[in-house]
Design an enzyme around this catalytic site. Structure first.
Site, PDB file in Angstrom:
ATOM      1  CG  HIS A   1      -1.691   1.302   1.440  1.00  0.00           C
ATOM      2  ND1 HIS A   1      -1.282   2.052   2.102  1.00  0.00           N
ATOM      3  CD2 HIS A   1      -2.712   1.682   0.816  1.00  0.00           C
ATOM      4  CE1 HIS A   1      -2.059   3.328   2.142  1.00  0.00           C
ATOM      5  NE2 HIS A   1      -3.017   3.231   1.088  1.00  0.00           N
TER       6      HIS A   1
ATOM      7  CD  GLU B   1      41.692  -1.577 -21.892  1.00  0.00           C
ATOM      8  OE1 GLU B   1      41.177  -0.818 -21.163  1.00  0.00           O
ATOM      9  OE2 GLU B   1      41.262  -2.758 -21.928  1.00  0.00           O
TER      10      GLU B   1
ATOM     11  CB  SER C   1      39.615   7.176 -24.114  1.00  0.00           C
ATOM     12  OG  SER C   1      38.493   7.302 -23.297  1.00  0.00           O
ATOM     13  CG  ASN C   2      38.932   6.147 -18.823  1.00  0.00           C
ATOM     14  OD1 ASN C   2      38.465   7.133 -19.563  1.00  0.00           O
ATOM     15  ND2 ASN C   2      37.733   5.604 -17.986  1.00  0.00           N
TER      16      ASN C   2
ATOM     17  CB  CYS D   1      32.963   2.230 -23.756  1.00  0.00           C
ATOM     18  SG  CYS D   1      34.505   1.161 -23.804  1.00  0.00           S
TER      19      CYS D   1
END
Length: 824
Positions: A452, A711, A733-734, A782
């Protein structure tokens, strides 16, 4: 939704003996009682359909519609009969009762003063209790009771309310009127019918109708009388033909608990929960996306003298699912059939007969909140500062609220509640609805997402955290708290009033852009919400989130469970309750996380990156220190593809592959693609592909695509050769930036030099993109860069990249930037 009731409607002065005495017939009135359908006093359910709402109310009409229209579609509904609106008006027409009620409810003070509302409601209900039945109505009730029970006083019936304005697409009337279970004998039936009539004038019902401009005179009440399903020895629950929090239409949400279903509806139990994916269910696949084992600490059963009572469940019942996967699927199919028959999303109550094992539908009504959300308008709340966590539970809605705590334990305390306070209670009672609309947030000890409190909170647009187990102990009146429901399934209650922001975006008329926008998503519980953003799929789904936040156990600890210390084994057994063994828990939980993400964008692609934990991150999992090495620099150590073929980890990796194969083959989510991270060498690329093939995931078979995360500098220099082993690149890309620039991205000392837009990094990116384009293969990105820097996203688009995978909060600003529009 009906709410389990207190027999005398919270009126201890009305004794059972007094009420039965008032049922005796009085002299016939002058009103002629006809025999036509529109003047009938009782009608068998099988003679009713959806056109009869004005005659018997939404609930009875809906049940009749299902009995007559869905019997051949394997949607079983218990039979019975309904009193009519004509019978109700005949009853109120005696001695000017209707006129007196109308006059009382015209007083505006009733709707501004809680005490006045309580006094007025109590007086009206007492007048109804004191008014005898019309003799013709009593006769019709007796004939109908005999027809359903064969005159057997031991046949158990359920008596529910059915309002002529109830269960319609623009009103839920959640918990407005009463439900009575295990009603035996004609005298008890007469008593409960009168109590149903009186329940139209409970405090919450009066307030609800006024707030939504329903004319009290135009709402009539019928009593729906059905044969009981013996779910007291089985299970029961509620299901919705969409996701209740986001309005996502492609799932059925099923809840279940032991015993009679009023515990689920009323919020006295935290039920088991399941999501079922409609598109693959229709293909005959195993379509259960997600399971959550509820605590199910109590259940409702028959009382020996009639009626029902709450009892505690056994440890065995708490640790088991209350229905099987096969039954979940069968129920979901029924929900879809009902939805298709009516043409709109539905909210359905179901019951399983414990004696026969058969499933029944006992109620169905339109879903009135999530289905009406505007998907073109994206509203998002974001907490700007975190504090100490006081309590957690199931999140209802996706908003944030803050205020001072006001704890309620009884309806008599309602007048103390002030506008903007946070309502805290063991569980909410429908009688509290007049003050719930004043709350900035709601917190309860008990209840699931269909109780509820949850239903009313959604309807009112108020954040709620239900099923916390400790809210009334961890907080006190006057405490300032912030209630956060914007971060997924788990609702959080923080100490203090914390700053947050609300953003609203219109997605209805976005311009075309020259690149595909995909999503970076890790949390499966946010998938249905974020998938409503414009997207071409999910470009990065990280397994680490599920392994860390949902599983929390090192896979080697599960594989070598028997050799673990006793204390650790006990912790694992507690966490893996409901699953056949610890290893199955690991595989199934990964499969559930991936499938929920995949379903959110189906049939668009989702690229799932297999595990890329570093050794220090794996070590933080339960059992991790037993299996992980100590490394000086784990960032460039034992991670990614380097683990997959290593003897110390290969069997762990194969568990991930079992989960992916289950999602694609058993569950039918063939939009799932695989991405391999941190592939240092060509030999490693070949080795990983061989392991995939050995585990039934051969590239190209059944449409499987295997991407590589580009990467590393080696990926740049040998891009053409790496593409011989993969279907494309997704640029990380990190890591690429830190390895090209020779810095540790976790080190604050050199953080100022970390920039994906550095010319050296851009040169590497250009080479990767060009290599993929020359071979006609996919290339996307990403990493974090495009989400942080719109100009970087623009440069990548100019280089011809196929897709940008962005964090959800960056999608619209980046989209508008690429369309040469002002993001503001």
């Amino acid at each position: 939704l009906c709410h389990s009731s207190k027999d005398m409607l919270q009126n201890p002065k009305v004794s059972r003996k007094h009420m039965l005495r008032s049922l005796r017939p009085r002299t016939a009135l002058t009103e002629e009682v006809g025999t036509a359908k529109d003047t009938a006093l009782c009608i068998p359910l099988e003679e009713l359909n959806n056109k009869d709402v004005e005659l018997v109310g939404g609930k009875s009409a809906s049940l009749g519609e299902m009995i007559s229209g869905l019997a051949s579609a394997d949607v079983p509904v218990p039979g019975g009969f309904s009193t009519t609106a004509h019978a109700y008006r005949l009853f109120l027409g005696q001695d000017g009762l209707a006129d007196e009620i109308d006059q009382l409810l015209q007083d505006p003070e009733v709707y501004t003063d809680v005490k006045k509302l309580q006094e007025t409601g109590k007086y009206i209900r007492q007048k109804i209790f004191d008014t005898p039945f019309h003799p013709e109505l009593e006769k019709a009730l007796l004939e109908s009771w005999n027809h359903v029970t064969g005159g057997d006083e031991n046949v158990a019936l359920a008596v529910r309310s059915s309002a002529t304005a109830e269960d319609l697409p623009d009103a839920s009337f959640a918990g407005q009127q009463e439900t009575y279970l295990n009603v035996r004998g004609k005298d008890e039936l007469f008593l409960k019918v009168k109590q149903v009539f009186a329940s139209l004038f409970t405090d919450r019902a009066i307030s609800y109708r006024h707030d939504r401009d329903f004319d009290h005179n135009k709402v009539a009440l019928a009593a729906t009388v059905q044969k009981m399903v013996r779910s007291e020895t089985g299970s029961s629950g509620v299901m919705f033909s969409l996701d209740t929090e986001t309005g996502f239409r492609d799932v059925v949400f099923v809840t279940s608990a032991w015993g009679l279903g009023e515990t689920v509806v009323g919020g006295t139990v935290n039920p088991d929960e399941f999501y079922v994916f409609k598109p693959t269910m229709s293909q005959g696949k195993n379509a259960i996306l997600n399971r959550n084992l509820g605590s199910k600490k109590v259940k409702m059963v028959y009382s020996k003298g009639g009626g029902s009572e709450i009892v505690e469940t056994s440890d065995t019942e708490r640790d088991r699912w209350s229905i099987t996967d096969e039954e979940v699927s069968e129920l979901a199919k029924m929900a879809v059939k009902i939805e298709e028959h009516y043409g709109f999303p539905v909210d359905v109550e179901w019951a399983k007969d414990g004696d026969t094992g058969k499933l029944f539908i006992v109620q169905a009504r339109p879903e009135t909140v999530a289905s009406r959300k505007k998907t073109s308008i994206k509203e998002e709340y974001k907490l700007l500062q975190r504090g100490d966590t006081i309590s957690t539970g199931r999140a209802v809605g996706n908003k944030i609220g803050a205020g001072k705590v006001r704890m309620l334990s009884d309806v008599s305390e309602m007048s103390d509640f002030q506008e903007g306070e946070v309502l805290v209670a063991d569980m909410t009672d429908p009688d509290w609805e007049p003050i719930m609309k004043k709350a900035s947030a709601i917190i309860t000890n008990r209840g699931g997402r269909t109780c509820h409190a949850a239903i009313i909170a959604r309807e009112l647009g108020i954040p709620a955290v239900v099923g916390t187990a400790d809210a009334t102990e961890s907080m006190k009146n006057g405490d300032e708290v912030t209630v956060v429901c914007s971060e997924g399934d788990t609702g959080l209650v923080f100490k203090g009033t914390l700053p947050f922001e609300r953003n609203v975006e219109d997605l209805s008329d976005l311009p075309d852009i020259p690149v595909k926008i995909m999503l970076n998503l890790a949390n499966p519980s946010r998938a249905f919400d974020y998938a409503q953003l414009p997207n071409a799929g999910i470009g990065l789904a990280r397994l680490e989130f599920v392994i860390n936040n949902v599983i929390g156990i090192h896979p080697q600890a599960l594989l070598r469970f028997d050799k673990l210390p006793v204390e650790m084994r006990n912790k694992i057994l507690e966490k893996t309750k409901g699953y056949s063994d610890p290893v199955s828990f690991y595989v199934d939980k990964i499969a559930e996380g991936v499938s929920q993400l995949a379903a959110s964008v189906y049939p668009r692609r989702i690229i799932v990156r297999l595990s890329d934990f570093k050794s220090n991150e794996y070590k933080s999992l339960l059992g991790g220190p037993l299996f992980e090495p100590d490394e000086e620099n784990p960032m460039i150590g034992f991670r990614g593809a380097g683990r997959y073929a290593d003897p110390s980890f290969k069997d762990c990796f194969e568990l991930e592959l079992r989960a992916i194969r289950k999602v694609r083959e058993e569950m039918g989510l063939t939009n799932v693609e695989i991405m391999i991270p941190f592939v240092r060498t060509l030999e490693m690329a070949k080795e990983v592909n061989d392991i995939l093939a050995e585990n039934g995931l051969r590239r190209g078979e059944n449409g499987l695509k295997v991407q590589m995360m580009a990467e590393l500098p080696s990926n740049v220099f040998l891009a053409d050769q790496f593409l011989e082993y993969f279907d494309g690149f997704s640029i990380g890309s990190n890591d690429l930036t830190q390895l090209i620039l020779g810095l540790d991205r976790d080190s604050g000392l050199v953080a100022k030099h970390f920039d994906e837009r550095d010319p050296a990094v851009k040169m590497a990116l250009s080479q990767i993109i060009a290599a993929a384009k020359s071979k006609g293969k996919y290339v996307g990105i990403c990493g974090q860069g495009p989400s942080d820097f719109p100009d970087f996203a623009e440069w990548l688009t100019e280089q011809g990249i196929d897709s940008l995978s962005l964090n959800p909060d960056s999608v619209i600003p980046t989209w508008l930037h690429l369309a040469n529009k002002d993001p503001k």
